[in-house]
Every structure is written in C-alpha cells, then in structure tokens.
Design a protein around this motif. Structure first.
Motif, PDB file in Angstrom:
ATOM      1  N   LYS A   1     184.786 107.768 120.395  1.00  0.00           N
ATOM      2  CA  LYS A   1     184.784 108.166 118.984  1.00  0.00           C
ATOM      3  C   LYS A   1     183.364 108.545 118.563  1.00  0.00           C
ATOM      4  O   LYS A   1     182.455 107.720 118.592  1.00  0.00           O
TER       5      LYS A   1
ATOM      6  N   GLN B   1     191.793  96.728 121.393  1.00  0.00           N
ATOM      7  CA  GLN B   1     192.794  97.539 122.105  1.00  0.00           C
ATOM      8  C   GLN B   1     192.765  97.239 123.603  1.00  0.00           C
ATOM      9  O   GLN B   1     193.802  97.093 124.243  1.00  0.00           O
TER      10      GLN B   1
ATOM     11  N   THR C   1     195.316  98.238 126.592  1.00  0.00           N
ATOM     12  CA  THR C   1     195.065  99.675 126.700  1.00  0.00           C
ATOM     13  C   THR C   1     193.907  99.910 127.673  1.00  0.00           C
ATOM     14  O   THR C   1     192.921  99.171 127.667  1.00  0.00           O
TER      15      THR C   1
ATOM     16  N   GLU D   1     184.311 100.030 114.495  1.00  0.00           N
ATOM     17  CA  GLU D   1     185.175 100.782 115.415  1.00  0.00           C
ATOM     18  C   GLU D   1     185.017 100.267 116.845  1.00  0.00           C
ATOM     19  O   GLU D   1     185.969 100.243 117.628  1.00  0.00           O
TER      20      GLU D   1
ATOM     21  N   ASP E   1     192.196 105.631 128.403  1.00  0.00           N
ATOM     22  CA  ASP E   1     193.137 106.177 127.423  1.00  0.00           C
ATOM     23  C   ASP E   1     192.605 106.099 125.997  1.00  0.00           C
ATOM     24  O   ASP E   1     193.330 106.395 125.045  1.00  0.00           O
ATOM     25  N   ILE E   2     191.367 105.666 125.848  1.00  0.00           N
ATOM     26  CA  ILE E   2     190.768 105.607 124.511  1.00  0.00           C
ATOM     27  C   ILE E   2     189.621 106.627 124.455  1.00  0.00           C
ATOM     28  O   ILE E   2     188.581 106.434 125.084  1.00  0.00           O
TER      29      ILE E   2
ATOM     30  N   THR F   1     184.521 103.341 127.797  1.00  0.00           N
ATOM     31  CA  THR F   1     184.639 104.215 126.627  1.00  0.00           C
ATOM     32  C   THR F   1     183.785 103.611 125.513  1.00  0.00           C
ATOM     33  O   THR F   1     183.100 102.625 125.755  1.00  0.00           O
TER      34      THR F   1
ATOM     35  N   PRO G   1     190.607 101.703 129.065  1.00  0.00           N
ATOM     36  CA  PRO G   1     189.493 102.453 128.469  1.00  0.00           C
ATOM     37  C   PRO G   1     189.684 103.970 128.638  1.00  0.00           C
ATOM     38  O   PRO G   1     189.373 104.744 127.732  1.00  0.00           O
TER      39      PRO G   1
ATOM     40  N   MET H   1     188.074  98.965 119.401  1.00  0.00           N
ATOM     41  CA  MET H   1     188.286  99.379 120.796  1.00  0.00           C
ATOM     42  C   MET H   1     188.384  98.167 121.733  1.00  0.00           C
ATOM     43  O   MET H   1     189.193  98.132 122.648  1.00  0.00           O
TER      44      MET H   1
END
Ligand code: TRP
Length: 314
Positions: free
Chosen positions: A290, A277, A282, A270, A286-287, A139, A284, A274
């Motif tokens: 952006k 996260q 988390t 940003e 689920d992200i 992501t 990738p 990520m």
C-alpha cells in the motif's frame, strides 16, 4: 440455568472477538517482532500508531500475543543481529520500519513473513518485484514522497532558484530514489543540484554548514540519517538564511521550512492491519504493497519562515 448459560456464552464470544488473533495464552501465543532502524520522530510515530492499531484489532501484548519492539540505533550490525534473534525466536511475523531494516529482515523472509513499514521505494530497495503482486513472503506500506510537488513549492517561493542542495546518506536506498527524482526535476527546470553525502548522523552538522554556504535552498528527502539530525541541519540553514524543503512533516516540526507530505499515523495503522491479515492466514504475496501518496498536506514552519525572512503563502 438457561439464562446463566447464555450469559456465559456471550461472555465467551466477547472474549474471542476481542482476542482477534484467537491465540491461547502461554507458549502458543502469536509472536510479533518489530524492528525499527533508529529513533527519530517519524519512525516513532509509525511505531506508536502501529501499536495502538494492533491493540484496537484485539492483540493484547502479554495476554493473547507477545510483541517485541527493538531499535537498531541506525547501526547495520545491530539491525542484522535483531533480525537474526527474531528468526531464532520463530516469530510469527516480523515488522520492519524503514528501508535499511526492511532489507535486513528480507534476508529471513524465506522462514518468516515480513511486513515492512514506510519504505519509500520497495522495488528500488529490492524488496519486491511488483507493488501489486509482491510474490515473496514480504509486503508492506510505502511512503513514496512527491519530490516534484515539493520542489514545485520551492520554485513558487523562489522562481529564480538556481542552486539547490541535496543532503542524504549514500547507503539509504530510499534516498537514492529521491536523488534521481530531484536530478530529473532540476534538469527540467534549469537548476543546478549540489549533492552532500553523509554516512552517519555525526557528519550532518559539518555537511549542512558547507552545503548551506553554497546554495539558495536545501532539499532533505525522507532520509533517516538526516531526519535524526534535523535540528542541526535546520539550524545551519537558518544561520545561512535559506529554506530547507523536507520529505516529511516531522522534519518541518524539527525546524525545516516546508513539505508536502503524508500522514504517517495512517501508514502505521495500515501496517498493523496487514499484520492482522497475515496472522489470520493471508499470504503476504496476496497483499499488495500500500503506497501512501494521496491526502497530502502542505506544512510550513512559521517560526523558521520568520527566522529566514520568508513570507508564508496561503
Ligand atoms: N521512508 C523512509 C525509508 O524508506 C523511512 C521514513 C519514514 C522516514 N518517515 C520518515 C525517513 C521521515 C525520514 C523522515 O527508510
């Protein structure tokens, strides 16, 4: 004794909070590999703001994590070998700045999560199938440039614009997306689009001179190859007294005429969020990607305007 214990405890808490990635030192430290396609001002800004944000989030290189930064110098073989080395080192996450390196890093995303940064068209570049649900182990952030807005600005400065040049590297997927957008805009507005394709930085000078002699304005999208030779392109355009509309603020700083663009510092920050996260668990997938396409700023280079005899509008 009680007091001492509570002092120790709060000190410990403070350290854990600062650590962020909560990784012990030594061989268990989280390992982050950052690969950048080449060095040009915009990618450098992204890298530096990524780095600063990472520190702010509690990652201290050499203390609780190890961060390795590499630039591929615009070379495909080099970028592949950097990515392979990162994979061999079993990095916990790979960060890839710009489209070509993101495409290279994607080839190891089955083993290591990848966060890409400043990829103009992640779907078109084949990195994700959907921006909202990336699905794979990858992501990141996108700088989708607003071609219509930039070319509308060009028409405001020259309502009679009939011939527009477009300079780009054919192997940059990000530029192909923008070429198609520019073609559509030109068709709708009765403008002839004249393409000039380069394959490396050294070709920009000659391509720019030839193109500048044929058109009334040039559009240089956020193409890495062109951006790295922006002073050369700007110079050729100034000689021919025509404006260069650009895909990024840094290109205007380097002598281009104008752009309507995003803030790349926020994009770099940003990217670090990520990474944090993902290191905290988390996935990738689920992200969502952006996309930075709001908070746009119009930037005009007044010196260039003067040199080509254009009066800057409010
Ligand atoms: N968006 C470009 C890509 O997808 C990378 C990039 C970011 C860039 N900022 C730029 C390119 C400024 C040129 C100029 O590869």
């Amino acid at each position: 004794m009680k007091k001492l214990l509570s002092v120790c405890l709060s000190a410990l808490l403070a350290v854990t909070a600062l650590a962020g990635c909560a990784a012990p030192s030594g061989s268990d430290m989280v390992k982050i590999g950052v690969v950048q396609y080449m060095d040009h001002p915009s990618l450098d800004t992204i890298r530096d703001s990524f780095k600063a944000k990472l520190t702010e989030l509690g990652y201290q290189d050499g203390v609780n994590c190890s961060v390795e930064y590499k630039s591929a110098g615009g070379d495909a073989t080099t970028q592949n070998s950097i990515v392979q080395t990162f994979a061999g080192d079993q990095k916990d996450v790979i960060v890839a700045i710009a489209t070509p390196t993101a495409q290279a890093a994607a080839s190891v995303s089955d083993k290591i999560p990848v966060v890409f940064s400043a990829v103009s068209d992640p779907v078109g570049a084949g990195l994700v199938q959907s921006l909202e649900k990336p699905e794979g182990n990858i992501t990141g952030t996108s700088d989708e440039i607003q071609v219509e807005k930039i070319l509308t600005l060009a028409l405001e400065y020259n309502p009679n614009l009939k011939k527009l040049g477009f300079i780009y590297n054919t192997s940059e997927a990000n530029s192909i997306t923008n070429l198609n957008k520019a073609k559509a805009f030109c068709e709708d507005n009765g403008i002839e689009l004249i393409e000039s394709a380069v394959t490396n930085t050294n070709e920009v000078q000659q391509a720019a001179q030839v193109l500048a002699s044929k058109v009334e304005a040039i559009f240089a999208p956020n193409d890495n190859t062109v951006a790295s030779a922006m002073p050369v392109l700007a110079n050729a355009a100034i000689q021919a007294k025509i404006p260069v509309y650009c895909g990024a603020d840094s290109m205007v700083n380097d002598g281009g005429f104008a752009t309507i663009g995003i803030n790349y510092e926020s994009l770099g920050q940003e990217t670090a969020v990520m990474v944090d996260q993902i290191l905290k668990g988390t996935k990738p997938a689920d992200i969502p990607v952006k996309v930075f396409k709001t908070d746009l700023q119009t930037i005009v280079n007044e010196e260039t305007a003067k040199a080509i005899g254009i009066e800057v509008k409010e």
